[in-house]
Design an enzyme around this catalytic site. Structure first.
Site, PDB file in Angstrom:
ATOM      1  N   CYS A  51      -5.084   0.685   6.513  1.00 41.12           N
ATOM      2  CA  CYS A  51      -5.367   2.124   6.601  1.00 41.12           C
ATOM      3  C   CYS A  51      -6.654   2.538   5.895  1.00 41.12           C
ATOM      4  CB  CYS A  51      -4.194   2.932   6.050  1.00 41.12           C
ATOM      5  SG  CYS A  51      -3.969   2.849   4.263  1.00 41.12           S
ATOM      6  N   CYS A 105       0.865  -1.178   0.000  1.00 42.32           N
ATOM      7  CA  CYS A 105       0.000   0.000   0.000  1.00 42.32           C
ATOM      8  C   CYS A 105       0.903   1.230   0.000  1.00 42.32           C
ATOM      9  CB  CYS A 105      -0.908  -0.002   1.234  1.00 42.32           C
ATOM     10  SG  CYS A 105      -1.858   1.524   1.434  1.00 42.32           S
ATOM     11  N   CYS A 116       0.523   3.196   3.568  1.00 35.48           N
ATOM     12  CA  CYS A 116       0.952   2.711   4.894  1.00 35.48           C
ATOM     13  C   CYS A 116       1.942   1.545   4.859  1.00 35.48           C
ATOM     14  CB  CYS A 116      -0.265   2.316   5.718  1.00 35.48           C
ATOM     15  SG  CYS A 116      -1.041   0.767   5.193  1.00 35.48           S
ATOM     16  N   CYS A 142      -7.089  -1.158   1.442  1.00 32.09           N
ATOM     17  CA  CYS A 142      -6.029  -1.632   2.326  1.00 32.09           C
ATOM     18  C   CYS A 142      -6.659  -1.940   3.682  1.00 32.09           C
ATOM     19  CB  CYS A 142      -4.957  -0.559   2.478  1.00 32.09           C
ATOM     20  SG  CYS A 142      -3.707  -0.957   3.722  1.00 32.09           S
ATOM     21  N   CYS A 169      -7.961  -5.626  -9.981  1.00 33.31           N
ATOM     22  CA  CYS A 169      -7.557  -4.587 -10.910  1.00 33.31           C
ATOM     23  C   CYS A 169      -7.205  -3.352 -10.083  1.00 33.31           C
ATOM     24  CB  CYS A 169      -8.708  -4.317 -11.883  1.00 33.31           C
ATOM     25  SG  CYS A 169      -8.287  -3.224 -13.229  1.00 33.31           S
TER      26      CYS A 169
END
Length: 183
Positions: free
Chosen positions: A151, A99, A102, A148, A171
């Site tokens: 976060c 991510c 984070c 995510c 995707c």
């Protein structure tokens, strides 16, 4: 027929996870999704270095200060980057996708495939606990958004038209990801 395949896959994942009690649940699930081969050490290290217990909570002002304008648009405002003109669509290197907000390890090159859509696509996350799937009813359609799990940032969408073994296509937006090549 797809329902039967999905049920069989879930049963196989549960069996495999139980059989691999000496490893973390993340690693067992990822290994099962990737096939019979064990996960490379660099994937195991990424999973062990970042825990989901360290939930990241920040104000939108804090996110705006830390992220670029494009990152903020995609990650926090649920935008979409331009297809075929992004950093990781054609990336063929082996490594981990984190991510961008984070540093939660979410996907690996192990499950990346060429979907022809213009965005990086994967048939499975590095571990199901690393992502959160949320119903998205924007743009006049029903889709499944990928966030995510650490976060809450928007990463992309998942569709049921991917390759085996999962039949899924995650995707994703390149700008929502950071990539670290295998060392």
């Amino acid at each position: 027929m797809k329902t039967v395949q999905f049920i069989c896959m879930i049963a196989a994942l549960n069996f495999f996870a139980c059989a691999q009690q000496e490893t973390s649940n993340d690693v067992a699930i990822s290994t099962a999704l990737a096939g019979d081969e064990p996960l490379p050490d660099y994937v195991k290290q990424a999973l062990n270095s970042e825990t989901l217990q360290d939930t990241v909570v920040k104000s939108e002002e804090e996110w705006r200060e830390e992220l670029t304008q494009e990152e903020f648009y995609v990650l926090r405002e649920e935008g979409t980057e331009t297809p075929f003109r992004n950093e990781y669509n054609s990336n063929k290197k082996e490594g981990i996708y984190y991510c961008a907000a984070c540093h939660n390890p979410m996907f690996t090159s192990y499950t990346k495939f060429e979907s022809g859509t213009g965005w990086p696509s994967f048939y499975a996350p590095i571990a199901k606990e690393r992502v959160k799937e949320v119903e998205d009813i924007t743009m006049g359609m029903v889709r499944t958004e990928v966030e995510c799990a650490r976060c809450g940032s928007h990463i992309g969408h998942v569709f049921p038209d991917g390759p085996e073994p999962t039949g899924l296509r995650y995707c994703l937006n390149s700008v929502a990801l950071d990539f670290e090549a295998k060392k």
